[in-house]
Design an enzyme around this catalytic site. Sequence first.
Site, PDB file in Angstrom:
ATOM      1  N   HIS A   1       0.816  -1.218   0.000  1.00 23.45           N
ATOM      2  CA  HIS A   1       0.000   0.000   0.000  1.00 23.45           C
ATOM      3  C   HIS A   1       0.846   1.262   0.000  1.00 23.45           C
ATOM      4  O   HIS A   1       0.350   2.349  -0.296  1.00 23.45           O
ATOM      5  CB  HIS A   1      -0.941   0.002   1.211  1.00 23.45           C
ATOM      6  CG  HIS A   1      -2.029  -1.015   1.086  1.00 23.45           C
ATOM      7  ND1 HIS A   1      -3.300  -0.715   0.658  1.00 23.45           N
ATOM      8  CD2 HIS A   1      -2.025  -2.361   1.295  1.00 23.45           C
ATOM      9  CE1 HIS A   1      -4.029  -1.808   0.625  1.00 23.45           C
ATOM     10  NE2 HIS A   1      -3.276  -2.828   1.008  1.00 23.45           N
TER      11      HIS A   1
ATOM     12  N   ASP B   1       3.551   9.333  -0.803  1.00 24.00           N
ATOM     13  CA  ASP B   1       2.345   8.597  -0.434  1.00 24.00           C
ATOM     14  C   ASP B   1       2.151   7.472  -1.432  1.00 24.00           C
ATOM     15  O   ASP B   1       2.329   7.679  -2.639  1.00 24.00           O
ATOM     16  CB  ASP B   1       1.132   9.546  -0.494  1.00 24.00           C
ATOM     17  CG  ASP B   1       0.155   9.303   0.647  1.00 24.00           C
ATOM     18  OD1 ASP B   1       0.061   8.158   1.108  1.00 24.00           O
ATOM     19  OD2 ASP B   1      -0.507  10.265   1.066  1.00 24.00           O
TER      20      ASP B   1
HETATM   21  P1  ADQ Z   1      -3.026   6.156   4.753  1.00 22.15           P
HETATM   22  O1  ADQ Z   1      -1.623   6.621   4.920  1.00 22.15           O
HETATM   23  O2  ADQ Z   1      -3.791   5.993   5.996  1.00 22.15           O
HETATM   24  O3  ADQ Z   1      -3.108   4.809   3.917  1.00 22.15           O
HETATM   25  P2  ADQ Z   1      -4.922   7.540   2.840  1.00 22.15           P
HETATM   26  O4  ADQ Z   1      -4.858   6.809   1.581  1.00 22.15           O
HETATM   27  O5  ADQ Z   1      -4.996   9.001   2.638  1.00 22.15           O
HETATM   28  O6  ADQ Z   1      -3.697   7.309   3.814  1.00 22.15           O
HETATM   29  O7  ADQ Z   1      -6.201   7.048   3.617  1.00 22.15           O
HETATM   30  C1  ADQ Z   1      -6.624   7.677   4.757  1.00 22.15           C
HETATM   31  C2  ADQ Z   1      -8.109   7.388   5.025  1.00 22.15           C
HETATM   32  O8  ADQ Z   1      -8.384   7.894   6.308  1.00 22.15           O
HETATM   33  C3  ADQ Z   1      -9.023   8.088   4.046  1.00 22.15           C
HETATM   34  O9  ADQ Z   1     -10.141   7.296   3.806  1.00 22.15           O
HETATM   35  C4  ADQ Z   1      -9.415   9.381   4.795  1.00 22.15           C
HETATM   36  O10 ADQ Z   1     -10.702   9.886   4.524  1.00 22.15           O
HETATM   37  C5  ADQ Z   1      -9.346   8.954   6.236  1.00 22.15           C
HETATM   38  N1  ADQ Z   1      -8.880  10.088   7.064  1.00 22.15           N
HETATM   39  C6  ADQ Z   1      -7.726  10.772   6.982  1.00 22.15           C
HETATM   40  N2  ADQ Z   1      -7.679  11.732   7.899  1.00 22.15           N
HETATM   41  C7  ADQ Z   1      -8.821  11.656   8.589  1.00 22.15           C
HETATM   42  C8  ADQ Z   1      -9.360  12.387   9.692  1.00 22.15           C
HETATM   43  N3  ADQ Z   1      -8.689  13.361  10.291  1.00 22.15           N
HETATM   44  N4  ADQ Z   1     -10.564  12.020  10.132  1.00 22.15           N
HETATM   45  C9  ADQ Z   1     -11.232  11.001   9.558  1.00 22.15           C
HETATM   46  N5  ADQ Z   1     -10.783  10.284   8.535  1.00 22.15           N
HETATM   47  C10 ADQ Z   1      -9.585  10.605   8.056  1.00 22.15           C
HETATM   48  C11 ADQ Z   1      -2.165   3.902   3.310  1.00 22.15           C
HETATM   49  C12 ADQ Z   1      -1.139   4.536   2.369  1.00 22.15           C
HETATM   50  C13 ADQ Z   1      -1.845   5.346   1.309  1.00 22.15           C
HETATM   51  C14 ADQ Z   1      -2.841   4.453   0.548  1.00 22.15           C
HETATM   52  C15 ADQ Z   1      -3.744   3.712   1.527  1.00 22.15           C
HETATM   53  C16 ADQ Z   1      -4.604   2.673   0.807  1.00 22.15           C
HETATM   54  O11 ADQ Z   1      -0.235   5.353   3.095  1.00 22.15           O
HETATM   55  O12 ADQ Z   1      -0.915   5.901   0.391  1.00 22.15           O
HETATM   56  O13 ADQ Z   1      -3.645   5.263  -0.282  1.00 22.15           O
HETATM   57  O14 ADQ Z   1      -2.983   3.024   2.502  1.00 22.15           O
HETATM   58  O15 ADQ Z   1      -3.822   1.821   0.037  1.00 22.15           O
END
Ligand code: ADQ
Length: 474
Positions: free
Chosen positions: A154, A362
């Site tokens: 991921h 990311d």
């Molecule tokens: P993450 O690093 O956790 O995931 P991301 O892909 O942005 O990052 O997903 C975060 C999730 O958490 C999103 O659904 C978002 O809406 C939610 N979120 C973020 N901040 C929030 C907040 N303050 N309150 C509520 N919800 C919040 C890892 C990898 C990423 C990859 C994903 C999936 O680091 O690059 O996209 O896995 O593969």
Amino acid sequence: MGRLVVVSNRTANLTKKTQAGGLTVGIVDALKSQDGLWMGWDGRISEDISAPKQEKYDNVTTLTTSLTPEEHEKYYLGFSNKVLWPAFHYRLDLMDYRTEFADCYASVNERFAATLAPQLKQDDVIWVHDYHMIPMAAKLRQKGCGNKIGFFLHIPFPSIDVFSAVPRHEWLRSCLLQYDLIGFQTVNDVQNFHRYLKEHSDADIISPELVRVDGRTIHIGHFPIGIDVKQFAQTSSKPDDTVELERIRRKMLKRFQIISADRLDYSKGLPHRIKAFRKFLDLYPEYQGHAEYLQIASPSREDVTAYGDIKSELEQLAGAVNGKFADFNWAPIQYINRSIARSKLAPLFKSSLIGLITPLRDGMNLVAKEYVAAQDDADPGILILSKFAGAAEELSEALIVNPYDINDVAQAIQKAATMPLAERQLRHRKLLKRVTEHDAQWWQREYLDALLGKTERPQLIHQFTKHSPIHLTT
Ligand code: ADQ
């Protein structure tokens, strides 16, 4: 195909689908259509790890185990989050390697494999997720498992110099090559892995997507993860009184909102972003009193020192901007240090003119896709996206910026703030089309079809490099 067996560090709460992110949605759908089994850590830390727990939700079974305090410290906080996470996000300066971390990482994978192996049936297909679980296939193979096993990373796969700086990278490589399919988020990740293999392995490399080792064939591909677009769009359109009230207030005062939501993680580039917003207010003073920046940052991995450091840095930076610019009736930055329910997050995205998503690195970044899905087609907002987010490979109609270049980001904010409606609509149409085509269901189907050998994907490596530039007349 028999059952689908998923292995990941954590399992999700299967009773709460509406709160789930894209990863969970994709995996749960795949599990449900396949009589699945999901194995992982139950989130508890306990000396008693003797009895793994099995629970059934409809046709999906979860198999979970706790971690001992030592495993939590050395496997989870240690090798996973103080070695692999920083290194894979190009932060070798934050890597804190200790031999006992790597040993414990191997032994937790061994314990998970020993728990899972007796449950496996011959025709099960196994899908292992993320950096915590790289050795899982190797451990299962040692126990005689000949099943198809796929791996999906991921987070980014870093460039050759960075990966080869990780202690025991050769061992990690040999573990990866025990899978039948290695899936990455982006073409760039596939290429990085390919270059690394060419230099650091004696594998027979047929192409970036096909490798032979010891008589086994390993497929490699990129499978950009998506979101549940329909569900997120619906959630964004459900009325929320407080968000609506704020939107009306801003409209009356001729103000607009810039929004970011992230886990509070150094890879997400939050301090750079606040500096860019400050630069924007300096360069374009006409926006003082009109631009409001809402940063929602949910606490994450607080037991790791680097995460505490970023928290205080951020509070100080945001405080300084407010101290310099705020007026009695306007604060430029609103900083929320907690998780927000999706029922609130989605309408907040919808009511914001700019989505400012500028990670330093990311794997994908699902927030960027959620921001696109939440927009009103008739009056959509503009996504400003870091070139170092995996999502930038697909979402080329966003304003793509270098998050390290504070001026570049400040100018992009100004460009977004003044962008004509027709251009916003055109960009949004193209972005939404791609986010919809490559949603969470598409992602899991593409991956599993490739793992099962149902699809040939020879041209995919070029797929995302061909987008034409924006032509407003088209
Ligand atoms: P993450 O690093 O956790 O995931 P991301 O892909 O942005 O990052 O997903 C975060 C999730 O958490 C999103 O659904 C978002 O809406 C939610 N979120 C973020 N901040 C929030 C907040 N303050 N309150 C509520 N919800 C919040 C890892 C990898 C990423 C990859 C994903 C999936 O680091 O690059 O996209 O896995 O593969």
